[in-house]
Design a protein around this motif. Structure first.
Motif, PDB file in Angstrom:
ATOM      1  N   MET A  70       0.827  -1.212   0.000  1.00  0.00           N
ATOM      2  CA  MET A  70       0.000   0.000   0.000  1.00  0.00           C
ATOM      3  C   MET A  70       0.861   1.262   0.000  1.00  0.00           C
ATOM      4  SD  MET A  70      -3.192  -1.080   2.436  1.00  0.00           S
ATOM      5  CE  MET A  70      -3.857   0.550   2.441  1.00  0.00           C
ATOM      6  N   LEU A  71       1.883   1.292   0.821  1.00  0.00           N
ATOM      7  CA  LEU A  71       2.778   2.448   0.883  1.00  0.00           C
ATOM      8  C   LEU A  71       3.511   2.632  -0.436  1.00  0.00           C
ATOM      9  CD1 LEU A  71       4.273   4.737   2.382  1.00  0.00           C
ATOM     10  CD2 LEU A  71       5.931   2.987   3.120  1.00  0.00           C
ATOM     11  N   VAL A  72       4.091   1.569  -0.952  1.00  0.00           N
ATOM     12  CA  VAL A  72       4.886   1.668  -2.184  1.00  0.00           C
ATOM     13  C   VAL A  72       4.009   2.094  -3.349  1.00  0.00           C
ATOM     14  CG1 VAL A  72       6.277   0.362  -3.839  1.00  0.00           C
ATOM     15  CG2 VAL A  72       6.676   0.097  -1.374  1.00  0.00           C
ATOM     16  N   LYS A  73       2.816   1.536  -3.470  1.00  0.00           N
ATOM     17  CA  LYS A  73       1.929   1.936  -4.576  1.00  0.00           C
ATOM     18  C   LYS A  73       1.493   3.390  -4.426  1.00  0.00           C
ATOM     19  CE  LYS A  73       0.393  -2.600  -5.839  1.00  0.00           C
ATOM     20  NZ  LYS A  73      -0.668  -3.365  -6.447  1.00  0.00           N
ATOM     21  N   ARG A  74       1.257   3.852  -3.199  1.00  0.00           N
ATOM     22  CA  ARG A  74       0.900   5.252  -2.972  1.00  0.00           C
ATOM     23  C   ARG A  74       2.054   6.157  -3.394  1.00  0.00           C
ATOM     24  NH1 ARG A  74       1.874   8.786   1.159  1.00  0.00           N
ATOM     25  NH2 ARG A  74       2.536   7.146   2.576  1.00  0.00           N
ATOM     26  N   LEU A  75       3.281   5.789  -3.008  1.00  0.00           N
ATOM     27  CA  LEU A  75       4.445   6.589  -3.388  1.00  0.00           C
ATOM     28  C   LEU A  75       4.659   6.592  -4.896  1.00  0.00           C
ATOM     29  CD1 LEU A  75       6.849   5.491  -0.516  1.00  0.00           C
ATOM     30  CD2 LEU A  75       5.697   7.712  -0.757  1.00  0.00           C
ATOM     31  N   GLN A  76       4.408   5.459  -5.548  1.00  0.00           N
ATOM     32  CA  GLN A  76       4.529   5.397  -7.001  1.00  0.00           C
ATOM     33  C   GLN A  76       3.485   6.290  -7.678  1.00  0.00           C
ATOM     34  OE1 GLN A  76       4.164   1.157  -7.569  1.00  0.00           O
ATOM     35  NE2 GLN A  76       6.389   0.855  -7.578  1.00  0.00           N
ATOM     36  N   ARG A  77       2.246   6.285  -7.150  1.00  0.00           N
ATOM     37  CA  ARG A  77       1.196   7.150  -7.707  1.00  0.00           C
ATOM     38  C   ARG A  77       1.549   8.624  -7.530  1.00  0.00           C
ATOM     39  NH1 ARG A  77      -2.141   3.469  -5.119  1.00  0.00           N
ATOM     40  NH2 ARG A  77      -2.530   4.948  -3.429  1.00  0.00           N
ATOM     41  N   MET A  78       2.080   8.964  -6.361  1.00  0.00           N
ATOM     42  CA  MET A  78       2.478  10.353  -6.113  1.00  0.00           C
ATOM     43  C   MET A  78       3.591  10.774  -7.075  1.00  0.00           C
ATOM     44  SD  MET A  78       2.313  10.271  -1.948  1.00  0.00           S
ATOM     45  CE  MET A  78       3.278  11.749  -1.735  1.00  0.00           C
ATOM     46  N   ARG A  79       4.549   9.886  -7.306  1.00  0.00           N
ATOM     47  CA  ARG A  79       5.646  10.191  -8.228  1.00  0.00           C
ATOM     48  C   ARG A  79       5.101  10.384  -9.641  1.00  0.00           C
ATOM     49  NH1 ARG A  79      10.244   5.770  -8.889  1.00  0.00           N
ATOM     50  NH2 ARG A  79       8.443   4.629  -9.627  1.00  0.00           N
ATOM     51  N   SER A  80       4.191   9.523 -10.065  1.00  0.00           N
ATOM     52  CA  SER A  80       3.595   9.645 -11.400  1.00  0.00           C
ATOM     53  C   SER A  80       2.815  10.948 -11.547  1.00  0.00           C
ATOM     54  CB  SER A  80       2.667   8.459 -11.679  1.00  0.00           C
ATOM     55  OG  SER A  80       3.405   7.273 -11.760  1.00  0.00           O
ATOM     56  N   ALA A  81       2.091  11.325 -10.501  1.00  0.00           N
ATOM     57  CA  ALA A  81       1.328  12.576 -10.548  1.00  0.00           C
ATOM     58  C   ALA A  81       2.264  13.777 -10.655  1.00  0.00           C
ATOM     59  CB  ALA A  81       0.442  12.693  -9.311  1.00  0.00           C
ATOM     60  N   ARG A  82       3.373  13.752  -9.921  1.00  0.00           N
ATOM     61  CA  ARG A  82       4.344  14.857 -10.010  1.00  0.00           C
ATOM     62  C   ARG A  82       4.946  14.924 -11.414  1.00  0.00           C
ATOM     63  NH1 ARG A  82       5.697  12.921  -4.963  1.00  0.00           N
ATOM     64  NH2 ARG A  82       7.518  11.847  -5.774  1.00  0.00           N
TER      65      ARG A  82
END
Length: 98
Positions: A70-82
C-alpha cells in the motif's frame, strides 16, 4: 540490494536495515516539507536530495512492494502525478509558437 533475511522478520527478504527505515519514515505524515528535510538529516545523516534518490530506487524494488504494497503503490502514484504535472507545464517541442 542484499538478499538477506532480517532477524525477527522472516517475511522481509531483500531489504536492508536502511531501506526498512526509509519505508517506515515515509509512512509518517508530514505537514511541512522543511521539517521533513530536517528529520531526514537527523535520522539518516544525509541530504534530502540523496534521501529522495534512495527512495526513488526503493519504490521500484519488488522487495519493497512485497514488504508494504500500500505504501509503495501510494508513493509510485504520487511520483507519477508529479511527473505528469511537470510535463503538462513544459512547452511542447516541435512547432514554434507564433
Amino acid at each position: 540490494m542484499s538478499a538477506e533475511r532480517v532477524p525477527d522478520r522472516p517475511d522481509v527478504v531483500g531489504l536492508d536495515d536502511r531501506q526498512l527505515r526509509v519505508l517506515a519514515f515515509e509512512s509518517r505524515t508530514w505537514q511541512q516539507p522543511a521539517r521533513k528535510a530536517e528529520a531526514i538529516r537527523d535520522e539518516f545523516g544525509i541530504s534530502a536530495a540523496r534521501y529522495y534518490r534512495i527512495l526513488g530506487e526503493l519504490i521500484d524494488s519488488p522487495a519493497a512492494l512485497r514488504h508494504d504494497p500500500m505504501l509503495v503503490k501510494r508513493l509510485q502514484r504520487m511520483r507519477s502525478a508529479r511527473r505528469a504535472a511537470r510535463s503538462s507545464r513544459s512547452i511542447p517541442l516541435g512547432r514554434p509558437l507564433d
